[in-house]
Design an enzyme around this catalytic site. Structure first.
Site, short mmCIF file in Angstrom:
data_model
loop_
_atom_site.label_atom_id
_atom_site.label_comp_id
_atom_site.label_asym_id
_atom_site.label_seq_id
_atom_site.Cartn_x
_atom_site.Cartn_y
_atom_site.Cartn_z
N HIS A 1 32.87 0.15 -4.92
CA HIS A 1 34.30 0.48 -4.97
C HIS A 1 34.69 1.58 -3.99
O HIS A 1 35.84 1.99 -3.94
CB HIS A 1 34.65 0.93 -6.40
CG HIS A 1 36.10 0.88 -6.75
ND1 HIS A 1 36.81 -0.29 -6.91
CD2 HIS A 1 37.00 1.89 -6.99
CE1 HIS A 1 38.06 -0.02 -7.24
NE2 HIS A 1 38.21 1.28 -7.28
N SER B 1 42.38 -0.46 -4.99
CA SER B 1 42.30 -0.23 -6.42
C SER B 1 43.70 -0.13 -7.04
O SER B 1 44.47 -1.09 -6.98
CB SER B 1 41.44 1.01 -6.69
OG SER B 1 41.07 1.10 -8.04
N ASP C 1 30.80 -3.68 -7.48
CA ASP C 1 31.81 -2.73 -7.93
C ASP C 1 31.65 -2.51 -9.43
O ASP C 1 31.74 -3.45 -10.22
CB ASP C 1 33.19 -3.29 -7.61
CG ASP C 1 34.32 -2.29 -7.81
OD1 ASP C 1 34.27 -1.51 -8.78
OD2 ASP C 1 35.26 -2.32 -7.00
#
Length: 280
Positions: free
Chosen positions: A260, A151, A227
């Site tokens: 995620h 991320s 995600d």
């Protein structure tokens, strides 16, 4: 104590040692923690290093406790080095509204130029300078290094690798923020840390940097199709477009049904470590 390092935690893990250190970071002007996994091979010879940069709200412990990476690092003889995600401590400013996507835990791996952030928020320099220097007393061959992250940390890994030819043998990322100049998280962070000049932001945007890259590193990116941040914040299609335009050898894998979380990371981390080990 080991030189300037204070060993604050140690556990046996897959024949190696999971360590946690504290030290003073000159670039951040604060005390920091970072984690190191030394595989069993480090007991007889220096081993190559894979740096891991974590995402928003994380610190140096999320990856080491959730990803299950030590099993694979042990098998391949690769050390894992995981720093914190931002400066910490008394006097280090945080988001004035207490939001989780900026300030503490959200350093974005940039060198801030705007006050009050510029006094401490220099995570780019920390990863490139302070952290390798702090590792000097450990059985590591830092000339054989790779970098990865998740991320915000995936953004950091891509940017740091692209901006520093010759420092890393390979780069990978899980669900990276591919173009922080074109997403809400990035616009907030870069606007505060760097100011209103959007041209200055481009030096921390991998979709801009990949078009200028003089070195083509092996690059692997995994992105979960389930995600929740995919469309608005992560935008991997922009990275793919930039790589295609630049002729950059990107492997971008869209993984059906993955989100995620660290469930996603733990599923594919073994493949990422094998990828890096093949280049180290």
């Amino acid at each position: 104590m080991m030189g300037a390092l204070e060993l604050v935690g140690e556990s046996r893990c897959f024949g190696g040692r999971q360590l946690r250190f504290a030290h003073r970071a000159a670039s951040l002007d604060c005390d920091m923690h970072f984690a190191v996994y030394l595989p069993p091979q480090a007991e007889s010879e220096p081993v190559p290093v894979l740096y891991w940069l974590s995402g928003l709200t994380c610190n140096d412990e999320n990856f080491t406790t959730k990803a299950g990476a030590q099993r694979y690092a042990s098998a391949h003889g690769v050390a894992l080095v995981a720093p914190d995600t931002s400066p910490r401590g008394e006097g280090v400013p945080d988001d004035p509204e207490g939001a989780w996507d900026f300030g503490l835990g959200a350093g974005f791996y940039v060198n801030a130029t705007n006050a009050p952030w510029s006094a401490h928020y220099r995570m780019y320099d920390y990863v490139l300078e302070d952290l390798p220097a702090a590792l000097a007393g450990l059985p590591l061959d830092t000339s054989r290094a790779a970098i990865s992250g998740h991320s915000m940390g995936g953004h950091g890994a891509l940017v740091i690798a692209l901006r520093n030819p010759g420092r890393f043998r390979s780069v990978s990322a899980f669900a990276p923020i591919c173009s922080p100049t074109r997403c809400p998280w990035g616009e907030k962070a870069l606007g505060n840390y760097l100011g209103d000049d959007r041209a200055a932001w481009e030096s921390y945007d991998s979709t801009c940097l990949i078009r200028l890259a003089g070195e083509h590193l092996p690059m692997l990116v995994d992105q979960g199709e389930a995600d929740g941040f995919l469309a608005e914040q992560l935008r991997p299609e922009l990275l793919r477009e930039a790589a295609q335009e630049a002729g950059y050898p990107l492997t971008l894998r869209m993984q059906p049904d993955y989100d995620h979380s660290y469930y996603f990371i733990s599923t594919f981390i073994g493949e990422h470590i094998a990828f890096h080990a093949s280049h180290l």
